[in-house]
Write a protein that holds these residues in place. Structure first.
Motif, PDB file in Angstrom:
ATOM      1  N   ASN A 264       4.280  -7.526   1.846  1.00 15.73           N
ATOM      2  CA  ASN A 264       4.306  -7.960   0.531  1.00 15.73           C
ATOM      3  C   ASN A 264       5.044  -6.903  -0.322  1.00 15.73           C
ATOM      4  O   ASN A 264       5.309  -7.292  -1.419  1.00 15.73           O
ATOM      5  N   GLN A 265       5.474  -5.828   0.316  1.00 17.89           N
ATOM      6  CA  GLN A 265       6.239  -4.772  -0.466  1.00 17.89           C
ATOM      7  C   GLN A 265       7.466  -5.231  -1.342  1.00 17.89           C
ATOM      8  O   GLN A 265       7.525  -5.172  -2.358  1.00 17.89           O
ATOM      9  N   PRO A 266       8.428  -5.876  -0.452  1.00 13.76           N
ATOM     10  CA  PRO A 266       9.601  -6.500  -1.273  1.00 13.76           C
ATOM     11  C   PRO A 266       9.325  -7.331  -2.420  1.00 13.76           C
ATOM     12  O   PRO A 266      10.216  -7.287  -3.320  1.00 13.76           O
ATOM     13  N   ASN A 267       8.157  -8.026  -2.482  1.00 13.26           N
ATOM     14  CA  ASN A 267       8.081  -8.866  -3.539  1.00 13.26           C
ATOM     15  C   ASN A 267       7.137  -8.323  -4.526  1.00 13.26           C
ATOM     16  O   ASN A 267       6.924  -8.829  -5.637  1.00 13.26           O
ATOM     17  N   LEU A 268       6.598  -7.183  -4.406  1.00 12.39           N
ATOM     18  CA  LEU A 268       5.757  -6.488  -5.401  1.00 12.39           C
ATOM     19  C   LEU A 268       6.387  -5.283  -6.084  1.00 12.39           C
ATOM     20  O   LEU A 268       5.686  -4.852  -6.944  1.00 12.39           O
ATOM     21  N   GLU A 269       7.156  -4.445  -5.267  1.00 12.94           N
ATOM     22  CA  GLU A 269       7.607  -3.155  -5.759  1.00 12.94           C
ATOM     23  C   GLU A 269       8.347  -3.217  -6.885  1.00 12.94           C
ATOM     24  O   GLU A 269       9.172  -4.432  -7.318  1.00 12.94           O
ATOM     25  N   ASN A 270       8.441  -2.174  -7.881  1.00 14.19           N
ATOM     26  CA  ASN A 270       9.225  -2.431  -8.922  1.00 14.19           C
ATOM     27  C   ASN A 270       8.643  -3.385 -10.262  1.00 14.19           C
ATOM     28  O   ASN A 270       9.253  -3.430 -11.111  1.00 14.19           O
ATOM     29  N   LYS A 271       7.528  -3.615  -9.972  1.00 10.77           N
ATOM     30  CA  LYS A 271       6.962  -4.542 -10.981  1.00 10.77           C
ATOM     31  C   LYS A 271       5.703  -3.517 -11.906  1.00 10.77           C
ATOM     32  O   LYS A 271       5.103  -4.261 -12.939  1.00 10.77           O
ATOM     33  N   GLY A 272       5.570  -2.169 -11.514  1.00  7.41           N
ATOM     34  CA  GLY A 272       4.581  -1.589 -12.259  1.00  7.41           C
ATOM     35  C   GLY A 272       3.300  -1.365 -11.844  1.00  7.41           C
ATOM     36  O   GLY A 272       2.430  -0.793 -12.436  1.00  7.41           O
ATOM     37  N   TYR A 273       2.855  -2.039 -10.953  1.00  9.69           N
ATOM     38  CA  TYR A 273       1.568  -2.207 -10.451  1.00  9.69           C
ATOM     39  C   TYR A 273       1.225  -0.738  -9.569  1.00  9.69           C
ATOM     40  O   TYR A 273       1.977  -0.498  -8.984  1.00  9.69           O
ATOM     41  N   ASN A 274      -0.242  -0.586  -9.541  1.00  7.42           N
ATOM     42  CA  ASN A 274      -0.573   0.513  -8.599  1.00  7.42           C
ATOM     43  C   ASN A 274      -0.800  -0.002  -7.504  1.00  7.42           C
ATOM     44  O   ASN A 274      -1.874  -0.550  -7.191  1.00  7.42           O
ATOM     45  N   VAL A 275      -0.029  -0.048  -6.276  1.00  7.17           N
ATOM     46  CA  VAL A 275      -0.085  -0.764  -5.318  1.00  7.17           C
ATOM     47  C   VAL A 275      -0.088   0.176  -3.760  1.00  7.17           C
ATOM     48  O   VAL A 275       0.728   0.994  -3.959  1.00  7.17           O
ATOM     49  N   VAL A 276      -0.910   0.073  -3.004  1.00  6.30           N
ATOM     50  CA  VAL A 276      -0.805   0.838  -1.848  1.00  6.30           C
ATOM     51  C   VAL A 276      -0.753  -0.152  -0.490  1.00  6.30           C
ATOM     52  O   VAL A 276      -1.438  -1.228  -0.282  1.00  6.30           O
ATOM     53  N   TYR A 277       0.390   0.217   0.290  1.00  4.37           N
ATOM     54  CA  TYR A 277       0.823  -0.871   1.200  1.00  4.37           C
ATOM     55  C   TYR A 277       0.410  -0.227   2.711  1.00  4.37           C
ATOM     56  O   TYR A 277       0.605   0.851   2.976  1.00  4.37           O
ATOM     57  N   ILE A 278      -0.150  -1.220   3.444  1.00  3.28           N
ATOM     58  CA  ILE A 278      -0.529  -0.947   4.622  1.00  3.28           C
ATOM     59  C   ILE A 278       0.471  -1.282   5.551  1.00  3.28           C
ATOM     60  O   ILE A 278       0.534  -2.583   5.955  1.00  3.28           O
ATOM     61  N   SER A 279       1.017  -0.378   6.688  1.00  5.86           N
ATOM     62  CA  SER A 279       1.837  -1.027   7.563  1.00  5.86           C
ATOM     63  C   SER A 279       1.198  -1.503   8.808  1.00  5.86           C
ATOM     64  O   SER A 279       0.084  -1.209   8.834  1.00  5.86           O
ATOM     65  N   GLU A 280       2.237  -2.112   9.508  1.00  4.49           N
ATOM     66  CA  GLU A 280       1.528  -2.382  11.022  1.00  4.49           C
ATOM     67  C   GLU A 280       2.253  -1.632  12.064  1.00  4.49           C
ATOM     68  O   GLU A 280       3.375  -1.310  11.776  1.00  4.49           O
ATOM     69  N   SER A 281       1.551  -1.492  13.186  1.00  4.09           N
ATOM     70  CA  SER A 281       2.228  -0.872  14.361  1.00  4.09           C
ATOM     71  C   SER A 281       3.276  -1.920  14.883  1.00  4.09           C
ATOM     72  O   SER A 281       3.332  -3.261  14.763  1.00  4.09           O
ATOM     73  N   SER A 282       4.103  -1.296  15.618  1.00  5.05           N
ATOM     74  CA  SER A 282       5.064  -1.919  16.528  1.00  5.05           C
ATOM     75  C   SER A 282       4.348  -2.869  17.243  1.00  5.05           C
ATOM     76  O   SER A 282       4.924  -4.196  17.580  1.00  5.05           O
ATOM     77  N   ALA A 283       3.258  -2.307  18.076  1.00  7.08           N
ATOM     78  CA  ALA A 283       2.805  -3.338  18.831  1.00  7.08           C
ATOM     79  C   ALA A 283       2.370  -4.462  18.277  1.00  7.08           C
ATOM     80  O   ALA A 283       2.409  -5.660  19.012  1.00  7.08           O
ATOM     81  N   ILE A 284       1.752  -4.457  17.090  1.00  6.44           N
ATOM     82  CA  ILE A 284       1.050  -5.556  16.603  1.00  6.44           C
ATOM     83  C   ILE A 284       2.100  -6.763  16.019  1.00  6.44           C
ATOM     84  O   ILE A 284       1.794  -7.840  15.936  1.00  6.44           O
ATOM     85  N   LYS A 285       3.245  -5.837  15.605  1.00  9.01           N
ATOM     86  CA  LYS A 285       4.443  -6.638  15.285  1.00  9.01           C
ATOM     87  C   LYS A 285       4.762  -7.808  16.396  1.00  9.01           C
ATOM     88  O   LYS A 285       4.891  -8.837  16.271  1.00  9.01           O
ATOM     89  N   GLN A 286       4.976  -7.231  17.516  1.00  7.99           N
ATOM     90  CA  GLN A 286       5.235  -7.789  18.744  1.00  7.99           C
ATOM     91  C   GLN A 286       4.234  -8.821  19.105  1.00  7.99           C
ATOM     92  O   GLN A 286       4.666  -9.966  19.541  1.00  7.99           O
ATOM     93  N   TYR A 287       2.957  -8.494  19.028  1.00  8.25           N
ATOM     94  CA  TYR A 287       2.086  -9.367  19.170  1.00  8.25           C
ATOM     95  C   TYR A 287       2.034 -10.605  18.256  1.00  8.25           C
ATOM     96  O   TYR A 287       1.955 -11.743  19.065  1.00  8.25           O
ATOM     97  N   TYR A 288       2.186 -10.363  17.170  1.00 13.88           N
ATOM     98  CA  TYR A 288       2.215 -11.414  16.119  1.00 13.88           C
ATOM     99  C   TYR A 288       3.320 -12.319  16.653  1.00 13.88           C
ATOM    100  O   TYR A 288       2.961 -13.742  16.503  1.00 13.88           O
ATOM    101  N   LYS A 289       4.279 -11.767  16.940  1.00 18.70           N
ATOM    102  CA  LYS A 289       5.539 -13.006  17.373  1.00 18.70           C
ATOM    103  C   LYS A 289       5.126 -13.732  18.345  1.00 18.70           C
ATOM    104  O   LYS A 289       5.370 -14.904  18.488  1.00 18.70           O
ATOM    105  N   SER A 290       4.340 -13.348  19.491  1.00 13.92           N
ATOM    106  CA  SER A 290       3.755 -14.200  20.530  1.00 13.92           C
ATOM    107  C   SER A 290       2.849 -14.897  20.013  1.00 13.92           C
ATOM    108  O   SER A 290       2.780 -16.216  20.492  1.00 13.92           O
ATOM    109  N   VAL A 291       2.110 -14.588  19.064  1.00 11.46           N
ATOM    110  CA  VAL A 291       0.994 -15.787  18.605  1.00 11.46           C
ATOM    111  C   VAL A 291       1.612 -16.906  17.923  1.00 11.46           C
ATOM    112  O   VAL A 291       1.446 -17.737  18.323  1.00 11.46           O
TER     113      VAL A 291
END
Length: 449
Positions: A50-77
């Protein structure tokens, strides 16, 4: 910490799906966050997607990234469950590891802060479907920090009279949801130990109470969806007699949304009424080709227009050009489109089942019991006929729809949420004071002995 009456509440909002430029749950998550941000000291934690759509809007946001393994897994799902018509039960089951990693990383990032009492409230908003646990509740329990969950919504089965539609939507796999409640670590604990749960519909409210024996003081009803204030419009819908009556359907073109029911209902009207009607279908999906063929077979090409997928911000133009909203979806939890339609002054024809049956009052539209598809077609036809022929009723329902929609303005929902925060904190402090007093008495009795 300062006394509560001298400062804003400090809230940790966990909104895994939070995106102002997407639709459905991500947009709802953002709207809750945006409005709560105005009245509390908020830190929001969300997925890095969600970072590209939220950054630079002045909110206090903490972004949680995902591992490369989960990225690949999600593509399979996605390749397995989202090929052709989406198999949602299978998708949600297979997607759990993706959420589990996010949940664990949130726990790692905020555990110490919660244990140190840095937040007055920890509130998990999305995902709204009641299918996943929240590990951070462990830290909340140890630090006596209230943990809120919701509004959670869903769990409703298909109506008995729509077994064929349920089959098309792979409902036979819905048992996986119930199985997951007891196989996913921490799921039952989340619901049994949450300080307060907000249920997004009466059905979900009753379901959660039954499943987890939640007492009345730990659960309340807060409808899931809301509306932007500028979506509301004051309307005077006195029709010119020779102008067509514009009907509108907005939603994904999938079996359970039942756009086919609206088309068939129009097809059963007398030609004199058909000629007074125009139907716009806004949306896209796996059923589009079948719906287009139905229109052709019923010779309704001059009455029905397929607008296709329309960006969220542009759908308001269709609402404001319409006269009646037809949305006979048989298994709807949120149904934001119904609130949007009411906000634009549209009388609504809906199914009295799930969330949308609670949004629409008898003064703002018609609610139809989902006995069978045949019954639904017949009733939609009758309700369309009534609204086309009765200008006065259409106008009164239009006014009532706007008034009803005002109750769902996001800023008002945030204020209600804040009232829940204060109530939960008051209860938490009372319990804490009672516990401390009990400990003092126990200590005194011990020393006296």
């Amino acid at each position: 910490m300062q006394p509560l009456n001298n400062r804003k509440l400090k809230i940790l909002l966990i909104v895994e799906q939070c995106n102002p430029d997407w639709s459905s749950v991500p947009l709802e998550g953002f709207n809750y966050f945006k409005e709560i941000y105005q009245i509390a000291d908020v830190t929001v934690v969300t997925h890095a997607r969600n970072q590209p759509n939220l950054e630079n809007k002045g909110y206090n946001v903490v972004y949680i990234s995902e591992s490369s393994a989960i990225k690949q897994y999600y593509k399979s799902v996605a390749s397995v469950a989202m090929k052709g018509r989406v198999n949602w039960p299978l998708y949600h089951l297979l997607s759990y590891p993706v959420y589990a990693e996010f949940d664990h990383r949130v726990y790692q990032a905020f555990k110490q802060q919660v244990l140190q009492g840095e937040y007055d409230i920890v509130h998990a908003i999305t995902p709204m479907m009641p299918r996943y646990p929240y590990k951070i509740i462990k830290a909340c329990q140890k630090s006596n920090t209230p943990f809120l969950l919701g509004p959670v919504n869903g769990g409703i089965p298909f109506p008995e009279g729509f077994k064929e539609t349920a089959k098309k939507e792979s409902a036979s796999l819905n048992f996986l949801r119930a199985l997951g409640r007891y196989l996913i670590p921490g799921y039952v604990e989340t619901y049994k130990k949450a300080s307060h749960i907000l249920a997004g519909s009466t059905y979900t409210f009753n379901l959660l109470q039954k499943l987890f024996a939640i007492p009345d003081d730990r659960i309340s009803l807060l409808y899931e969806n809301g509306i932007e204030n500028d979506f509301l419009m004051e309307v005077e819908r006195y029709q010119i007699s020779d102008r067509p009556i514009n009907l509108l359907f907005v939603g994904r073109l999938v079996p359970y949304k039942c756009a086919d029911v609206v088309i068939e209902a129009i097809g059963q009207l007398k030609s004199s009424l058909q000629n007074r009607i125009k139907l716009s279908i806004v949306g896209d999906g796996s059923e589009k080709e079948n719906l287009e063929k139905m229109v052709q077979d019923l010779h309704l090409g001059s009455q029905v227009n397929f607008a296709g997928w329309i960006p969220q911000q542009e759908t308001v133009n269709y609402y404001r050009q319409a006269d009646v909203f037809c949305f006979p979806s048989i298994r709807e939890f949120g149904g934001a489109v119904v609130i949007e339609a009411m906000a634009c002054g549209l009388p609504c024809i809906v199914v009295d089942y799930g969330g949308i049956g609670e949004y629409v009052t008898e003064e703002a539209g018609f609610k139809i019991e989902p006995r069978s598809r045949e019954y639904l077609v017949k009733q939609v036809k009758e309700k369309i006929k009534i609204l086309v022929e009765d200008q006065q009723l259409r106008t009164q329902m239009s006014v009532n729809s706007v008034e009803r929609a005002k109750e769902f303005v996001w800023s008002n929902k945030a204020l209600k949420m804040h009232e829940v925060y204060e109530s939960v904190l008051e209860s938490s402090n009372t319990v804490s004071d009672s516990s401390n007093e009990s400990n003092k008495l126990t200590s005194k009795e011990f020393h006296t002995a």
